[in-house]
Scaffold this motif. Structure first.
Motif, mmCIF file in Angstrom:
data_model
loop_
_atom_site.group_PDB
_atom_site.id
_atom_site.type_symbol
_atom_site.label_atom_id
_atom_site.label_comp_id
_atom_site.label_asym_id
_atom_site.label_seq_id
_atom_site.Cartn_x
_atom_site.Cartn_y
_atom_site.Cartn_z
ATOM 1 N N LEU A 5 82.550 55.584 -111.756
ATOM 2 C CA LEU A 5 83.249 56.848 -111.558
ATOM 3 C C LEU A 5 84.755 56.673 -111.726
ATOM 4 O O LEU A 5 85.438 57.555 -112.247
ATOM 5 C CB LEU A 5 82.940 57.431 -110.184
ATOM 6 N N HIS A 6 85.276 55.540 -111.320
ATOM 7 C CA HIS A 6 86.702 55.252 -111.504
ATOM 8 C C HIS A 6 87.050 55.245 -112.998
ATOM 9 O O HIS A 6 88.040 55.857 -113.411
ATOM 10 C CB HIS A 6 87.060 53.909 -110.852
ATOM 11 N N ASP A 13 86.873 58.816 -114.361
ATOM 12 C CA ASP A 13 88.061 59.577 -113.992
ATOM 13 C C ASP A 13 89.223 59.235 -114.931
ATOM 14 O O ASP A 13 89.942 60.121 -115.397
ATOM 15 C CB ASP A 13 88.424 59.285 -112.538
ATOM 16 N N ARG A 14 89.393 57.966 -115.240
ATOM 17 C CA ARG A 14 90.437 57.527 -116.167
ATOM 18 C C ARG A 14 90.234 58.138 -117.545
ATOM 19 O O ARG A 14 91.174 58.630 -118.170
ATOM 20 C CB ARG A 14 90.463 55.997 -116.263
ATOM 21 N N LEU A 26 88.626 60.921 -118.335
ATOM 22 C CA LEU A 26 88.946 62.352 -118.273
ATOM 23 C C LEU A 26 90.450 62.589 -118.370
ATOM 24 O O LEU A 26 90.906 63.470 -119.102
ATOM 25 C CB LEU A 26 88.412 62.982 -116.988
ATOM 26 N N ARG A 27 91.228 61.791 -117.636
ATOM 27 C CA ARG A 27 92.687 61.939 -117.698
ATOM 28 C C ARG A 27 93.207 61.639 -119.098
ATOM 29 O O ARG A 27 94.065 62.354 -119.614
ATOM 30 C CB ARG A 27 93.363 61.016 -116.676
#
Length: 140
Positions: free
Chosen positions: A112-113, A116-117, A119-120
């Motif tokens: 998930l980390h 998230d990266r 997506l950014r």
């Protein structure tokens, strides 16, 4: 371009169901000789109508996070955006589409980390004006 007849279509369907099926099993299933199956398969491969053989694994058994992202692009930026997206290792596939969204991407990340990266990173690409992401939970 190769034009498929009924036997070609049935052979391809049988191979989609089991790409490792022996020629003798295919011949029995299709009701033709082994030589006919081998000749058809050789022709399909030689003409490029069949590109190769692979396995299909259940996606919900894969490790990591999978998602589908719909992306809206500023019209003149599409080529640049596509080039930048293709450079991302987490991008599994990318498709142009019509309607509200210009592109649809399938993403995969280990954690998930990492997700998230990703997506950014996608949202920071110049020319992307909007996006919507759905995490894929399980295959049904």
């Amino acid at each position: 371009m190769h034009v498929f007849d009924d036997l070609d279509r049935r052979l391809i369907a049988a191979l989609r169901a089991d790409g490792r099926a022996p020629i003798s099993n295919l011949a029995r299933t299709l009701g033709v000789s082994r030589a006919t199956v081998q000749a058809r398969l050789d022709r399909l491969l030689d003409t490029g109508a069949v590109l190769g053989f692979t396995i299909r694994a259940r996606e919900d058994h894969a490790e990591g996070v999978r998602a589908v992202m719909s992306i809206e692009v500023n019209g003149r930026s599409t080529t640049t955006v596509i080039r930048q997206l293709r450079g991302m290792t987490e991008l599994h596939s990318l498709h142009s589409t019509n309607g509200k969204w210009d592109l649809v991407a399938q993403l995969r990340a280990e954690t998930l980390h990492d997700f998230d990266r990703v997506l950014r990173e996608v949202r920071n690409i110049e020319g992307i004006t909007n996006s919507e992401t759905s995490i894929l939970l399980s295959s049904v």
